[in-house]
Structure formats: structure tokens, C-alpha cells
Design a protein around this motif. Structure first.
Motif, PDB file in Angstrom:
ATOM      1  N   TYR A 102      -0.364   0.869   8.142  1.00  0.00           N
ATOM      2  CA  TYR A 102      -1.029  -0.075   7.572  1.00  0.00           C
ATOM      3  C   TYR A 102      -2.269   0.525   6.794  1.00  0.00           C
ATOM      4  N   TYR A 103      -2.418   0.498   5.639  1.00  0.00           N
ATOM      5  CA  TYR A 103      -3.568   1.129   4.913  1.00  0.00           C
ATOM      6  C   TYR A 103      -3.507   0.410   3.383  1.00  0.00           C
ATOM      7  N   TRP A 104      -4.601   0.790   2.736  1.00  0.00           N
ATOM      8  CA  TRP A 104      -4.721   0.315   1.205  1.00  0.00           C
ATOM      9  C   TRP A 104      -3.981   1.298   0.461  1.00  0.00           C
ATOM     10  N   ASP A 105      -3.639   0.954  -0.779  1.00  0.00           N
ATOM     11  CA  ASP A 105      -2.960   1.789  -1.623  1.00  0.00           C
ATOM     12  C   ASP A 105      -3.842   3.094  -2.270  1.00  0.00           C
ATOM     13  N   PRO A 155      -5.218   7.308  -1.262  1.00  0.00           N
ATOM     14  CA  PRO A 155      -4.850   8.245  -0.311  1.00  0.00           C
ATOM     15  C   PRO A 155      -5.874   8.761   0.717  1.00  0.00           C
ATOM     16  N   PHE A 156      -7.239   8.382   0.691  1.00  0.00           N
ATOM     17  CA  PHE A 156      -8.295   8.572   1.169  1.00  0.00           C
ATOM     18  C   PHE A 156      -7.927   9.032   2.968  1.00  0.00           C
ATOM     19  N   ARG A 157      -8.017   7.998   3.807  1.00  0.00           N
ATOM     20  CA  ARG A 157      -7.687   8.447   5.204  1.00  0.00           C
ATOM     21  C   ARG A 157      -6.141   8.114   5.563  1.00  0.00           C
ATOM     22  N   GLY A 158      -5.394   7.210   4.558  1.00  0.00           N
ATOM     23  CA  GLY A 158      -3.920   7.001   5.011  1.00  0.00           C
ATOM     24  C   GLY A 158      -3.284   8.314   4.740  1.00  0.00           C
ATOM     25  N   ILE A 202      -3.698  -6.502   8.632  1.00  0.00           N
ATOM     26  CA  ILE A 202      -4.196  -6.537   9.879  1.00  0.00           C
ATOM     27  C   ILE A 202      -5.760  -6.717   9.697  1.00  0.00           C
ATOM     28  N   TYR A 203      -6.212  -6.139   8.879  1.00  0.00           N
ATOM     29  CA  TYR A 203      -7.839  -6.179   8.691  1.00  0.00           C
ATOM     30  C   TYR A 203      -8.115  -7.175   7.699  1.00  0.00           C
ATOM     31  N   PRO A 204      -9.386  -8.057   7.804  1.00  0.00           N
ATOM     32  CA  PRO A 204     -10.096  -7.668   9.359  1.00  0.00           C
ATOM     33  C   PRO A 204      -9.660  -8.762  10.402  1.00  0.00           C
ATOM     34  N   MET A 247     -11.073  -1.186  14.899  1.00  0.00           N
ATOM     35  CA  MET A 247     -11.929  -2.027  13.835  1.00  0.00           C
ATOM     36  C   MET A 247     -11.874  -1.861  12.185  1.00  0.00           C
ATOM     37  N   ALA A 248     -10.996  -0.752  11.775  1.00  0.00           N
ATOM     38  CA  ALA A 248     -10.490  -0.742  10.390  1.00  0.00           C
ATOM     39  C   ALA A 248      -9.527   0.261  10.348  1.00  0.00           C
ATOM     40  N   PRO A 249      -8.985  -0.070   9.010  1.00  0.00           N
ATOM     41  CA  PRO A 249      -7.515   0.878   8.749  1.00  0.00           C
ATOM     42  C   PRO A 249      -7.970   2.142   8.701  1.00  0.00           C
ATOM     43  N   PRO A 250      -7.189   3.224   8.716  1.00  0.00           N
ATOM     44  CA  PRO A 250      -5.461   3.180   8.977  1.00  0.00           C
ATOM     45  C   PRO A 250      -5.176   2.564  10.664  1.00  0.00           C
ATOM     46  N   TYR A 251      -4.234   1.974  10.517  1.00  0.00           N
ATOM     47  CA  TYR A 251      -3.704   1.376  11.749  1.00  0.00           C
ATOM     48  C   TYR A 251      -2.238   1.986  11.857  1.00  0.00           C
ATOM     49  N   ALA A 290      -5.386   2.952  15.999  1.00  0.00           N
ATOM     50  CA  ALA A 290      -6.401   2.927  15.285  1.00  0.00           C
ATOM     51  C   ALA A 290      -7.019   4.168  15.244  1.00  0.00           C
ATOM     52  N   GLN A 291      -8.049   4.511  14.233  1.00  0.00           N
ATOM     53  CA  GLN A 291      -8.786   5.725  14.235  1.00  0.00           C
ATOM     54  C   GLN A 291      -7.800   7.146  13.871  1.00  0.00           C
ATOM     55  N   MET A 292      -8.179   7.363  12.463  1.00  0.00           N
ATOM     56  CA  MET A 292      -7.188   8.285  12.121  1.00  0.00           C
ATOM     57  C   MET A 292      -6.912   9.500  12.679  1.00  0.00           C
ATOM     58  N   PRO A 293      -8.173  10.154  13.330  1.00  0.00           N
ATOM     59  CA  PRO A 293      -7.722  11.245  14.281  1.00  0.00           C
ATOM     60  C   PRO A 293      -6.989  10.986  15.569  1.00  0.00           C
ATOM     61  N   ALA A 294      -7.008   9.889  16.144  1.00  0.00           N
ATOM     62  CA  ALA A 294      -6.110   9.647  17.244  1.00  0.00           C
ATOM     63  C   ALA A 294      -4.987   9.235  16.768  1.00  0.00           C
ATOM     64  N   CYS A 347     -12.809  16.789   9.199  1.00  0.00           N
ATOM     65  CA  CYS A 347     -12.404  15.843   8.184  1.00  0.00           C
ATOM     66  C   CYS A 347     -12.909  14.637   8.070  1.00  0.00           C
ATOM     67  N   ASN A 348     -13.061  14.046   9.168  1.00  0.00           N
ATOM     68  CA  ASN A 348     -13.297  12.743   9.142  1.00  0.00           C
ATOM     69  C   ASN A 348     -14.948  12.509   8.869  1.00  0.00           C
ATOM     70  N   ASP A 349     -15.631  13.537   9.466  1.00  0.00           N
ATOM     71  CA  ASP A 349     -17.179  13.555   8.939  1.00  0.00           C
ATOM     72  C   ASP A 349     -17.255  13.913   7.444  1.00  0.00           C
ATOM     73  N   CYS A 368     -21.280   7.561   4.100  1.00  0.00           N
ATOM     74  CA  CYS A 368     -21.352   6.544   4.980  1.00  0.00           C
ATOM     75  C   CYS A 368     -20.527   5.389   4.579  1.00  0.00           C
ATOM     76  N   ASN A 369     -19.314   5.362   4.053  1.00  0.00           N
ATOM     77  CA  ASN A 369     -18.632   4.350   3.625  1.00  0.00           C
ATOM     78  C   ASN A 369     -19.083   3.617   2.703  1.00  0.00           C
ATOM     79  N   GLY A 370     -20.005   4.005   1.703  1.00  0.00           N
ATOM     80  CA  GLY A 370     -20.548   3.375   0.607  1.00  0.00           C
ATOM     81  C   GLY A 370     -21.796   2.573   0.827  1.00  0.00           C
TER      82      GLY A 370
HETATM   83  N1  LIG Z   1     -13.352   6.133  12.075  1.00  0.00           N
HETATM   84  C1  LIG Z   1     -12.473   5.416  11.514  1.00  0.00           C
HETATM   85  C2  LIG Z   1     -12.903   4.876  10.075  1.00  0.00           C
HETATM   86  C3  LIG Z   1     -12.034   3.685   9.469  1.00  0.00           C
HETATM   87  C4  LIG Z   1     -12.754   3.345   8.197  1.00  0.00           C
HETATM   88  O1  LIG Z   1     -13.722   3.361   7.972  1.00  0.00           O
HETATM   89  N2  LIG Z   1     -11.642   2.514   7.389  1.00  0.00           N
HETATM   90  C5  LIG Z   1     -12.099   2.285   6.037  1.00  0.00           C
HETATM   91  C6  LIG Z   1     -10.930   2.608   4.998  1.00  0.00           C
HETATM   92  S1  LIG Z   1     -10.784   4.562   5.148  1.00  0.00           S
HETATM   93  C7  LIG Z   1     -12.264   0.855   5.978  1.00  0.00           C
HETATM   94  O2  LIG Z   1     -11.478   0.013   5.582  1.00  0.00           O
HETATM   95  N3  LIG Z   1     -13.521   0.457   6.662  1.00  0.00           N
HETATM   96  C8  LIG Z   1     -13.679  -0.967   6.710  1.00  0.00           C
HETATM   97  C9  LIG Z   1     -14.801  -1.260   7.959  1.00  0.00           C
HETATM   98  O3  LIG Z   1     -15.127  -0.261   8.558  1.00  0.00           O
HETATM   99  O4  LIG Z   1     -15.014  -2.344   8.258  1.00  0.00           O
HETATM  100  C10 LIG Z   1     -11.111   6.159  11.317  1.00  0.00           C
HETATM  101  O5  LIG Z   1     -11.063   7.423  11.196  1.00  0.00           O
HETATM  102  O6  LIG Z   1      -9.863   5.719  11.228  1.00  0.00           O
END
Ligand SMILES: N[C@@H](CCC(=O)N[C@@H](CS)C(=O)NCC(=O)O)C(=O)O
Length: 229
Positions: free
Chosen positions: A7-10, A12-15, A37-39, A50-54, A65-69, A98-100, A108-110
Motif C-alpha cells: 500500500y503506497y502512493w503512485d 517511488p519515494f519510500r515505496g 489504509i491511510y489515514p 502511522m503512515a504508508p508504506p504498509y 508498517a515502517q519501511m525499514p521493518a 536511507c530513511n534519515d 522533515c516530510n515537508g
Molecule cells: N518512518 C516511516 C515514515 C512514513 C512516512 O512518513 N510516510 C509518508 C509517505 S513516504 C506519509 O505518507 N506520511 C504521512 C504521515 O506521516 O502522516 C517509514 O519509514 O515508513
């Protein structure tokens, strides 16, 4: 039935961290929009996130959840983790790095948009240091051998993550290719080797035809495009 659902957006970023691995191992998986799924359902799924990807694993009926996991989980499933303790820990550390970087490049996510001055300061100091850090890690481990991988002689989640980070960044912002080449020439080569593995190449070609240069989306991507020029 597919083995996984992502489950992710269209974008590439974390997906792509997860998707490149799924592609490389020829896993059967379905792509779903993050909005399924989100939110609203984030807290209702098993193992809430808390947030995608799932990542949904069909055989265990479990969400992660959590990309590294997610990547570490797939790494174990598909034998993409170094065997020795140091390598195993470094694989996780590489993904967390990478996530950092993703967090830093998106301010910080914009939370705040980039200005030219702050961007240049980041680009020529901190981002350059991040690139050098990957290069040094490779030189201390896998790059000792011609055609080696980041942490050794076989591919691991660390290589998938490194390519998902820098390969994507360079594709979306080709101007940063020079930075990677100058600061981390072996990492640049590694990214190319990973991106040309047959399944990954096919997937990226399709994704890039569909999404163009799209990176993380939103106002922060606009702001990045403005300052990178
Ligand atoms: N630490 C989380 C970060 C997840 C994250 O920030 N996801 C972004 C998309 S890449 C999002 O949609 N965030 C919305 C939010 O945090 O509410 C991970 O690695 O998966």
C-alpha cells in the motif's frame, strides 16, 4: 492469490525500497493505493502503522508498517540479509540511514519548504557527507572486490535500499548525479548495477514511463524542484 500487498502512493519515494526487493526476488504482489489504509484504517489493522508504506503478508495475514521493518522482514524471507552479525546490523543501519536521508531531503516530510540558501548548504555539506558515508561503508566491506556489493560479495537489502535511495534521487533530480559521482563513485556504479538487474530494470522502466520524474510529491517536491533548478 498474491503473496504480498503493498500500500503506497503512485510515487517511488519510500515505496520503491520495498518494491525493488519484491521485484528482484520475483515475489507475487499487488499494488494498492495508500488511501485504502491511510489515514482512516491505520489504527485498525493488525500491527497498526502511522503512515504508508504498509506491507501485507498474505500467508500470515499480517500488516507491517515502517519501511525499514518491511525491508528487513522481506530480507529474512528471501535470504537478502548478511549472515554475520556485523553485516546484519549494518544492513539495518544502512536502511535506517536511507530513511534519515529521506527525512532530511524532504525537510522533515515537508514541515518547511527549501530556500536556495538552506538547500545549497544541505546539498554541499550534509548530503555530500551522506554520500561519502555510503561510499566509505562500501569501501570497507563489499567494494574491495570488483563488482562487489555494499556489505559483501552477495546482494543484500542494503544494496536494494542504497539503489532505492540514490538511484531514485538521481533519476528524479538528474542534477544530483554529479554530486553522487564526485562523492561516491562506487555507489553510483552500484546503483547502476542494481537498477539494471533484469526484473528491476523492467519494473523501473514501466514506473518511470508512467510517473516520469515524480519523487515524493506534494509542495516539498515542488520546492525541491525550484531550488535544484
Ligand atoms: N518512518 C516511516 C515514515 C512514513 C512516512 O512518513 N510516510 C509518508 C509517505 S513516504 C506519509 O505518507 N506520511 C504521512 C504521515 O506521516 O502522516 C517509514 O519509514 O515508513
Amino acid at each position: 492469490m498474491a503473496d504480498y500487498k503493498l500500500y503506497y502512493w503512485d510515487l517511488p519515494f519510500r515505496g520503491n525500497f520495498i518494491q525493488l526487493l519484491l521485484e528482484d526476488v520475483s515475489a507475487s504482489y499487488e499494488r494498492h493505493g495508500a488511501g485504502e489504509i491511510y489515514p482512516d484504517k491505520s489504527l485498525q489493522i493488525r500491527n497498526p502503522g502511522m503512515a504508508p508504506p504498509y506491507l501485507y503478508e498474505c500467508k500470515s495475514k499480517t500488516y507491517f508498517a515502517q519501511m525499514p521493518a518491511c525491508l528487513m522482514h522481506l530480507g529474512r524471507e528471501y535470504d537478502y540479509l548478511p549472515k554475520r552479525a556485523e553485516g546484519h546490523t549494518l544492513a539495518l543501519k544502512t536502511i535506517l540511514d536511507c530513511n534519515d536521508v529521506l527525512m532530511e531531503i524532504t525537510n522533515c516530510n515537508g514541515m518547511q519548504m527549501w530556500e536556495k540558501k538552506s538547500w545549497d548548504e544541505f546539498r554541499y555539506n550534509r548530503l555530500a557527507d551522506w554520500m561519502r558515508l555510503y561510499e566509505n561503508t562500501g569501501l570497507e566491506h563489499g567494494f574491495k572486490t570488483e563488482g562487489g556489493f555494499l556489505l559483501g560479495s552477495t546482494i543484500s537489502v542494503a544494496d536494494i535500499a542504497t539503489a532505492a535511495l540514490f538511484g531514485t534521487m538521481i533519476w528524479s533530480f538528474p542534477q544530483l548525479g554529479v554530486d553522487l559521482q564526485d562523492n561516491a563513485p562506487n555507489v553510483a556504479q552500484l546503483c547502476q548495477r542494481i537498477e539494471t538487474r533484469p526484473n528491476i530494470r523492467r519494473f523501473l522502466q514501466e514506473q518511470r514511463e508512467e510517473n516520469g520524474k515524480g519523487y515524493c510529491g506534494g509542495q516539498i517536491e515542488e520546492s525541491l524542484r525550484k531550488v535544484i533548478g
